[in-house]
Scaffold this motif. Structure first.
Motif, PDB file in Angstrom:
ATOM      1  N   GLN A  92      28.380  47.713  12.809  1.00  8.67           N
ATOM      2  CA  GLN A  92      28.363  47.245  11.419  1.00  8.67           C
ATOM      3  C   GLN A  92      28.439  48.398  10.416  1.00  8.67           C
ATOM      4  O   GLN A  92      28.329  48.195   9.216  1.00  8.67           O
ATOM      5  CB  GLN A  92      27.139  46.359  11.138  1.00  8.67           C
ATOM      6  N   LYS A 117      29.258  48.307   6.218  1.00 11.55           N
ATOM      7  CA  LYS A 117      28.360  48.981   5.264  1.00 11.55           C
ATOM      8  C   LYS A 117      29.121  50.015   4.446  1.00 11.55           C
ATOM      9  O   LYS A 117      28.897  50.145   3.245  1.00 11.55           O
ATOM     10  CB  LYS A 117      27.193  49.610   6.010  1.00 11.55           C
ATOM     11  N   TRP A 129      24.215  40.147   9.561  1.00  9.79           N
ATOM     12  CA  TRP A 129      23.665  41.467   9.871  1.00  9.79           C
ATOM     13  C   TRP A 129      22.704  41.401  11.041  1.00  9.79           C
ATOM     14  O   TRP A 129      22.032  40.390  11.253  1.00  9.79           O
ATOM     15  CB  TRP A 129      22.966  42.061   8.649  1.00  9.79           C
TER      16      TRP A 129
END
Length: 184
Positions: free
Chosen positions: A111, A115, A183
């Motif tokens: 991830q 970000k 997330w």
């Protein structure tokens, strides 16, 4: 599903680089390998989001329409696959095939790339010029599941047309809306 707007990364931001697995062919791809001569559209999408499902056909048309104009499209999924197994790489590969994705469908396992782009929702769109500077961070169009407005891609297409024609792109851009990125 939580309705989430995009964060609107500042215009002029340089596209963060990446090296991610393309689930279509299991090869590592980088931004520099995939970028277009005129521009690059980075899209954060996933398999299960109703907002993405709603626009999938238009994403395919968009990619096909602009590839010959030098704008390459790249799709990235950053969702947590432990809690959302329908977004796992093997499912992404099948989804890309079923939907005839003409663009790479990359998996952002850590991830970190989502970000870096400050991606917040699916779909989330980031259009960069030939120098990988952000020129558009907004919605595809005003259509949403159930609102009765046809999916045309008019807002994003207007920005892509301006980029192709070397015209100014309006800094007034409406955020994309969709499901929040899942997330970890």
């Amino acid at each position: 599903m939580a309705l989430t707007p995009s964060n609107m990364l500042p215009l002029g931001t340089t596209a963060p680089d990446f090296n991610l697995i393309d689930t279509k062919d299991d090869q590592v791809k980088s931004l520099n390998n995939l970028k277009g001569d005129t521009g690059t559209l980075v899209m954060f999408i996933c398999n299960h989001c109703p907002f993405v499902i709603h626009v999938n056909e238009q994403l395919v048309h968009l990619a096909n329409d602009y590839k010959s104009k030098g704008i390459h499209c790249i799709a990235i999924s950053s969702n947590d696959i432990v809690n959302y197994p329908q977004d796992a790489p093997d499912k992404m590969k099948a989804h890309a095939k079923t939907n005839h994705y003409p663009f790479p469908y990359l998996y952002d396992e850590t991830q970190d790339i989502a970000k870096a782009y400050d991606a917040a929702c699916t779909p989330d769109f980031f259009l960069f010029d030939k120098d990988l500077k952000l020129v558009y961070a907004g919605q595809l169009d005003d259509s949403r599941p159930g609102n009765g407005i046809p999916v045309t891609g008019k807002d994003l297409r207007a920005a892509m047309d301006a980029l192709v024609n070397n015209e100014a792109i309006s800094p007034k851009q409406k955020p994309s809306m969709g499901c929040n990125i899942k997330w970890k």
